[in-house]
Design a protein around this motif. Structure first.
Motif: not given
Lengths: 496, 141, 127
Positions: A146, A150, A153-154, A157, A164-166, A168-169, A172-173, A176-177, C41, C44, C97, C101, C104-105
């Motif tokens: 983890e 993280l 992802c940082g 982003s 980059a933000a997109e 990273a999101f 991240l998702i 984390t899954l 998330i 889960m 976090f 994000l 920001r988006l």
């Protein structure tokens, strides 16, 4: 001195974290921050080298009990051959990458004050990688995974672009899954064995798997899918190309080069040190791994061929290379495992040099598509030479580091009497040449443009040259390094 | 917000919530709770302060720089406490082995270094929660 | 059949965890709103936490605190709860976090829908 040696397994993890939290104090003095990062990188490399030498000479793993509590109750760190090997790789790659980012980041991350934040995340990632190498505790694996996720992802982003933000999101998702599934898998192991220490969990699970086959299945599948998402195994790779191509170049290098490998090492450790060979054979996991690997090699290579952006092509190439490593994990013999470990190391070095030189070219020219980079080899000779060495290594030309790994993988698969992986490796190499050599052709044999493209600064040249040299040295005199990989393979296979 | 009653009542209550948070942090090793739970309580009392008295006043009381340095030094504090063991020649994070007086079971000053560690972590958690709140609420720029 | 139902009733926390896990995974994979992905998330993660804590629980056990009154009592296993506290911290940081994000988006694209963002990005790229 001896107290330092005895504490090395924990010091290599603590030192980057320690410096990471000091850095915010000097946020305004970027020179000092960069100096500290490089210093701790070199110190970490020396420490890792010392640890590896210690393990290599004494031939016994170093076991460290945090807080002085013995194994089933306390957290245990174990620096065996596998750990020493990966520690050495991660520590080596992180030095040139930090050298490359000196004085180079403020454009990409958008402002000087953000540079320190980048380095904090970078050091956290280095610490987490070192931790993944030495940990011998299942829950620690989750925590370190983890931390690494993280900070990855940082890092992604930190680039000052909406894309980059997109990326990273979505990273991240997905990640984390993956880590939720990993935690679930660890939970299943804990529920049926009652242990989180890898050694004790191994004993426990081997005693009772026959009465709980379904739980073992669940644990296997959760962990495979979880780490598959994390390390971008083919059908689960969707986050990787966006994330790795949108990140700042040094971050792409460390993400593709080392971070993905950290998850693979964790998977290797859990599969071999917790489940063990018997269970893997019993549940046919090794076949699944080989199959997933072969599919990933072919699919990743073809996807890479279809990309026109240089960094995206390199990112898809990582998907293919992860296939080789996963396949090697499934071969389950000494040759195959040592090949996969050596390939992991050589890919770490090669992908870093490729991403760094691509980053330098993109920064100098402002173009990101491959055919727009025509003639860049004449203008930026050192950068392009490093790129060429890297691509030759990745293709697996003899005398470059990728060759030895691939050779061992082929021998390993032939030892099993299985021809398909060997054929796939050869086909993958051809495809690799097909997607990397056009870059070289465009760069060297197209007419030279009138633009003012120059090689990067001295520190960046040093970084590129040292990584390219490492590719050559690993290919020509693998010597002790290959032997460390072989010993690591023997160590992994020793647990039944 | 200009609500008189809200301001007066929170002025009375918030110090006690804060003290309760510190109580939970410091008694983490002898009762349920601990540095994370207590840190959250302290952080929430600060967030309540910010929502009642407005962001400007809260920012003046809790400057960003102070929060960031508390965060990093809180973590650093943990590492330093861990290194005590190494300097004494025993493993990282060792407590009784490092010759620390662990005290009598069930009293506040038992557990040796754990009290110090959880104090650092608790303050760190509080400042992290407040930082997150500020980062998500202040969205100009 | 009745044995199966009996098992389900006895092991209801695990059953619950499985349902939550599936709900969470479906939400992540099928919803295009970024917030809903984040909620998925979180759901889960909670499912896994429930599984762990249920594994540590012993029915009829007491909290594992030595205080002189409950000597000889059956203690529940405190380790999974402690581990899940760490897991919750991790999940809090992931949420924070991800929210940052999303903000920001939203500032860039003016929407929190993943499909809409992809369209907008394509338009920008075409121009």
């Amino acid at each position: 001195m001896s107290s330092v040696t005895a504490n090395l397994p924990v010091l290599v993890v603590i030192a980057p974290l320690f410096v990471a939290f000091i850095l915010t104090t000097f946020a305004r003095r970027i020179r000092l921050v960069e100096g500290l990062v490089i210093f701790i990188g070199i110190l970490g490399f020396v420490g890792a080298g010392f640890l590896a030498a210690n393990v290599f000479i004494k031939k016994t793993p170093m076991i460290y009990q945090v807080g002085g509590w013995p194994a089933p109750w306390g957290i245990e760190l174990k620096a065996g051959n596998v750990s020493a090997f990966f520690l050495l790789v991660a520590a080596f790659v992180s030095v040139p990458v930090s050298l490359f980012s000196v004085n180079n980041l403020s454009d990409e991350v958008g402002g000087k004050e953000r540079v320190t934040r980048f380095y904090v995340l970078y050091l956290l990632l280095c610490g987490a990688m070192a931790g993944m190498a030495v940990t011998n505790d299942l829950f620690n694996v989750f925590v370190l995974v983890e931390v690494a996720t993280l900070s990855c992802c940082g890092l992604v982003s930190s680039r000052n672009r909406p894309r980059a933000a997109e990326a990273a999101f979505s990273y991240l998702i997905m990640a984390t899954l993956g880590s939720t599934l990993i935690l679930g898998g660890i939970g299943f192991i804990y529920i049926i064995t009652g242990h989180l220490n890898m050694g004790f969990a191994h004993e426990g699970i081997n005693k009772i798997w026959q009465s709980n086959p379904h739980v073992v299945w669940m644990a296997f599948s959760f962990i495979l899918v979880g780490f598959g998402v994390k390390s971008a195994l083919f059908p689960l790779h969707v986050w990787l190309p966006d994330a790795h191509s949108a990140a700042p170049s040094p971050a792409s290098a460390i993400l593709s080069g080392v971070a993905v490998k950290g998850y693979l090492i964790c998977l290797l450790k859990i599969l071999y040190n917790v489940f063990g060979c018997t269970l893997m054979r019993e549940f046919v996991i090794h076949r699944i791994l080989v199959l997933a690997g072969t599919v990933a090699i072919i699919a990743g290579s073809i996807l890479a061929l279809m990309q026109i952006e240089l960094k995206r092509r390199l990112a898809f190439s990582t998907v293919a290379q992860v296939g080789y490593i996963i396949m090697g994990i499934g071969l389950m013999n000494t040759k195959g495992l040592s090949g996969t470990l050596f390939y992991l190391a050589s890919h770490a070095v090669i992908k870093s040099v490729l991403f760094l030189s691509a980053g330098a070219m993109i920064a100098a020219s402002g173009k990101k598509n491959i055919n727009e980079l025509a003639g860049i080899g004449r203008k930026m000779p050192i950068t392009m030479a490093a790129f060429t060495i890297g691509s030759l290594g990745l293709t697996g030309i003899p005398l470059f580091s990728g060759f030895i790994g691939k050779w061992n993988l082929i021998v390993g698969s032939l030892e099993l009497g299985n021809v398909i992986p060997a054929v796939v490796i050869v086909v993958g190499s051809v495809l690799c040449a097909a997607y990397l050599f056009p870059v070289i052709r465009v760069a060297y044999f197209e007419p030279v443009p009138e633009e003012d493209w120059k090689d990067p600064r001295l520190t960046q040249k040093i970084a590129l040259i040292s990584l390219a040299l490492a590719v050559l040295i690993l290919g020509i005199i693998p010597g002790p390094f290959l032997e460390l990989a072989e010993r690591a393979a023997v160590e992994l296979l020793a647990l039944k | 917000m200009k609500d008189f009653i809200l301001k007066r009542i929170s002025a009375v209550i918030l110090p006690f919530i804060c003290i309760y948070g510190f109580y939970v942090i410091l008694h983490g090793h002898i009762s349920p709770g601990g540095s994370f739970a207590g840190g959250i309580i302290v952080g929430l009392s600060l967030i309540a302060f910010a929502t009642v008295y407005g962001m400007k006043k809260a920012r003046a009381e809790l400057p960003e720089k102070a929060l960031v340095s508390i965060e990093s030094y809180g973590t650093l504090w943990y590492v330093i406490m861990g290194l005590v063991g190494i300097f004494k020649g025993v493993p990282f994070l060792a407590n009784k082995l490092a010759g620390v007086n662990v005290g009598e079971q069930g009293t506040l000053f038992s557990g040796g270094l754990i009290l110090l560690i959880s104090a650092g972590v608790g303050i760190r958690v509080a400042s992290t929660i407040v930082t997150l709140f500020f980062a998500l609420v202040e969205d100009e720029s | 059949m009745s044995i199966l139902i009996e098992k389900l009733i006895i092991n209801y926390p695990y059953f619950f965890a499985v349902i939550l896990l599936v709900i969470g995974a479906l939400t992540v994979l099928t919803r295009s709103s970024l917030f809903k992905k984040l909620f998925g998330i979180s759901i889960m993660e909670s499912a896994v936490f429930i599984m762990f804590i249920a594994a540590g629980n012993i029915r009829g056990g007491t909290e594992p605190i030595l205080n002189g009154h409950n000597t000889g009592a059956v203690y529940i296993n405190p380790l999974p709860s402690a581990l899940m506290l760490t897991g919750i911290v991790v999940s809090v940081s992931v949420n924070a976090f991800a929210l940052a994000l999303i903000m920001r988006l939203y500032k860039t694209y003016g929407t929190t829908d993943a499909n809409r963002i992809a369209e907008l990005r394509k338009e920008v790229a075409d121009r």
